[in-house]
Design an enzyme around this catalytic site. Structure first.
Site, PDB file in Angstrom:
ATOM      1  N   ILE A  30      -5.780 -28.545  32.452  1.00 41.50           N
ATOM      2  CA  ILE A  30      -6.338 -28.520  31.166  1.00 41.50           C
ATOM      3  C   ILE A  30      -5.603 -29.465  30.262  1.00 41.50           C
ATOM      4  O   ILE A  30      -5.585 -29.403  29.049  1.00 41.50           O
ATOM      5  CB  ILE A  30      -6.116 -27.021  30.691  1.00 41.50           C
ATOM      6  N   GLY A  31      -4.409 -29.764  30.796  1.00 41.90           N
ATOM      7  CA  GLY A  31      -3.552 -30.894  30.060  1.00 41.90           C
ATOM      8  C   GLY A  31      -2.495 -31.508  30.847  1.00 41.90           C
ATOM      9  O   GLY A  31      -2.139 -31.157  31.910  1.00 41.90           O
ATOM     10  N   ASP A  77      10.961 -31.283  20.093  1.00 38.89           N
ATOM     11  CA  ASP A  77       9.630 -32.149  20.484  1.00 38.89           C
ATOM     12  C   ASP A  77       8.460 -31.262  19.586  1.00 38.89           C
ATOM     13  O   ASP A  77       7.535 -31.085  20.181  1.00 38.89           O
ATOM     14  CB  ASP A  77       9.410 -31.993  22.044  1.00 38.89           C
TER      15      ASP A  77
END
Length: 639
Positions: free
Chosen positions: A321-322, A444
């Protein structure tokens, strides 16, 4: 004017008289000839010889530079940049020999450019390119060019006897690491000079390059590594072929060594087996150490690799999914029906187990509704599965904020959803900065690291770059981490990390949410525009409504929406002292305190056309190291 000519004539006649008196004893014929020549000088009939160029430009024909952009079809922009870097070799050598950054006068500059055109013509390159690329006056000494610097002594008076360039650019520049260090030093020195003379930052930048190549570097400007790294000169294929030839020789030597080593195969095999046995013992001790530190503190489960394989269909591609620079994420279903996200960590050979343990330790301390909590982890280091590390989180069914912002049509985020997401992220950051001792800096914050649950509640995720700090104090680091566009300028340039570094990234996220634009976008001229520059332009002109996403302009009170935009611009201010803390930003968003008047923003370091063309030329060519001082300075100056 007439008196000046008369005085000049008298001086010439006087000088002629003095000279003639020295030859009173010579032969009459010689005296007559000398007298005739002296009369010609006095009358102005004989003039001094034109000034010669103090630079030996013969290297233009022999140096392995890439001239392809200057040949048919000519790429004018990149050709001009290449010629500027090529001429810079001679200027740097001139600086090394004379301590002067530029040529003494217009005549000398014109003569040097004429010689430069002659050498180019010998390579069948059109000489007319030279005047079209840069004027002859560009290289002439001018005390107003960069903080009044003319020679090396002026430079050291302004910058210091031992500048960052002196300690970082003296050596072989062919390696990317050394070149990057030199580039960072060039950034610092250029920024220092630009503070003294902001109107001539481009010339100061060029002076930094000449000083690094001509004065600092022991190999000099004609060295291939110095020219390609510091001066940004693209190299020809011939230079690359020389490297390949050296590589062939090295490979041949290695082959000979391998032939000798074959006799020791059994010893090597034993050593490998023994090393593997010790590594397995070491990894088992790491696993026990991580388990001992995680379970008591966070209550997270210790998963076996087989459990995660069953949950994800053996890490099937359809369940992915990523994926990011530090890992890949799979959707999985545990045996009890719980849906989870399983992240496999990349870069284990460079990051090591110490960083993995540090990340687990950081996440174990986090318990907040707006932060993705750790559900469990897994470590395996056996021969069959290899060295693998996993983190297990709750699954977020609505994906990332970045994904939601990219959706078009009726499913696009509404104003109430955007408002709540911004507040959720602010509350999560406030928890990290103030409710945990010592505080945690995420480092981040970006749209892809903000996940949304089934109720569209935002949770900050991915703490792989998080770092513990000292409350109320800045932290200096030589290892800058994060995502380009979201990095605070003081952190990107100098490694100065504070809680306001996260505030800067949060301001970028606010502007992305409110406008629906990406942090970096391209205008019609194909140049990259940072969202802060775009938003500031509209805000300064009083058109804040133009910043709002078209789909939400009629969905809520205009004043509240404008307040969110102004907080985003203020949080993303280039000056760290003018940014609010996350607690202050949260109060501004909720309307508890007023928003101060937006302060002016400093002019970017690379605002002039020369520096931007320098960057685009180097990025396009790809034949010079990607960490040249030129490209690095320009890219950082736009942050």
């Amino acid at each position: 004017m007439s008196s000046t000519k008369t005085l000049s004539k008298v001086l010439r006649i006087g000088v002629c008289g003095c000279i003639a008196s020295q030859f009173s004893q010579m032969d009459n014929q010689v005296i007559l000839m000398m007298s005739f020549f002296i009369i010609l000088i006095a009358s102005g009939a004989v003039t001094a010889a034109p000034s010669s160029c103090p630079i030996d430009l013969s290297y233009v024909e022999t140096f392995p530079w890439d001239s392809s952009t200057c040949r048919d079809p000519i790429d004018t922009q990149h050709c001009c940049q290449t010629l500027l870097s090529l001429f810079g070799i001679g200027l740097a050598q001139h600086l090394k020999e004379t301590s002067l950054f530029q040529l003494p006068n217009d005549n000398t500059s014109s003569t040097c450019l004429s010689d430069f055109k002659t050498n180019l013509a010998a390579l069948k390159i059109q000489p007319s390119l030279v005047p079209s690329c840069f004027p002859s006056t560009q290289f002439v000494t001018n005390t107003s060019s960069c903080a009044g610097i003319v020679n090396v002594n002026d430079w050291r008076d302004k910058v210091g006897v031992l500048s960052p360039l002196d300690t970082s650019c003296n050596g072989d520049m062919r390696g990317q690491t050394q070149c990057s260090i030199c580039a960072d030093a060039g950034l610092k020195v250029t920024s220092q000079l630009s503070g003294m003379d902001p109107n001539n930052s481009t010339r100061c930048f060029y002076f930094s390059i000449l000083y690094a190549a001509g004065i600092v570097n022991e190999f000099g400007p004609t060295d291939i590594g110095t020219a390609s790294c510091i001066l940004g000169l693209p190299l020809s294929n011939a230079a690359s072929s020389n490297k390949k030839q050296v590589l062939k020789i090295v490979v041949g030597l290695i082959g000979a060594v391998v032939g000798v080593v074959l006799g020791f195969v059994l010893i090597i095999m034993y050593r490998k087996w023994d090393k593997r046995r010790k590594e397995n013992n070491f990894h088992r001790s790491i696993e026990n150490s991580v388990r001992a530190s995680v379970l008591p503190n966070a209550g997270a489960k210790w998963f076996h690799i087989s459990e995660l394989e069953r949950a994800t269909g053996k890490f099937s591609q359809k369940n992915m999914i990523g994926q990011g620079g530090d890992g890949v994420v799979y959707k999985g279903t545990l045996s009890d029906g719980t849906v989870v996200a399983v992240k496999e960590i990349f870069g284990l050979e460079t990051k090591g187990d110490e960083e993995f343990c540090y990340e687990v330790e950081i996440i174990s301390k986090i318990k907040h509704r707006n932060l993705v909590a750790l559900r469990g982890c897994c470590v395996t280091s056996d021969n069959s599965k290899g060295k693998r590390r996993f983190l297990v989180y709750d699954y977020m069914p609505n994906g990332s904020l970045s994904y939601q912002l990219s959706i078009a049509g009726a499913n696009r985020l509404t104003w109430p959803q955007r408002k709540n997401i911004i507040l959720d992220v602010a509350k999560g950051l406030a928890y990290l900065h103030y409710e945990i001792k010592p505080p945690i800096y995420h480092r981040d914050i970006k749209a892809t690291n903000i996940l949304l649950d089934s109720k569209m509640k935002a949770k900050v995720a991915d703490f792989g770059l998080a770092k513990q700090g000292n409350e109320g104090q800045s932290h200096l680091t030589t290892r800058v981490a994060g995502t380009y566009g979201y990095l605070a300028p003081e952190y990107a340039l100098y490694g100065q990390l504070t809680d306001k570094s996260d505030v800067y990234s949060f301001g970028i996220v606010i502007l992305e949410i409110m406008s629906g634009r990406k942090v970096l976008d391209s205008n019609m001229n194909s140049s990259v525009v940072l969202i802060t520059d775009w938003a500031w332009t509209h805000a300064k002109s009083g058109k804040i409504e133009e910043i709002l996403d078209q789909s939400i302009r009629e969905q809520g009170p205009e004043k509240i929406m404008e307040r969110f935009v102004l907080v985003g611009i203020l949080c993303a201010h280039a000056m760290v002292a003018l940014r609010p803390t996350i607690a202050e930003a949260l109060k501004m968003l909720e309307g508890d305190i007023d928003i101060p008047e937006l302060p002016d923003r400093p002019v970017p370091l690379g605002h002039e056309s020369f520096q931007s063309s320098l960057l685009s030329g180097l990025q396009r060519s790809g034949r010079s190291t990607p960490y040249t001082m030129s490209s690095y300075s320009t890219s950082m100056s736009t942050i």
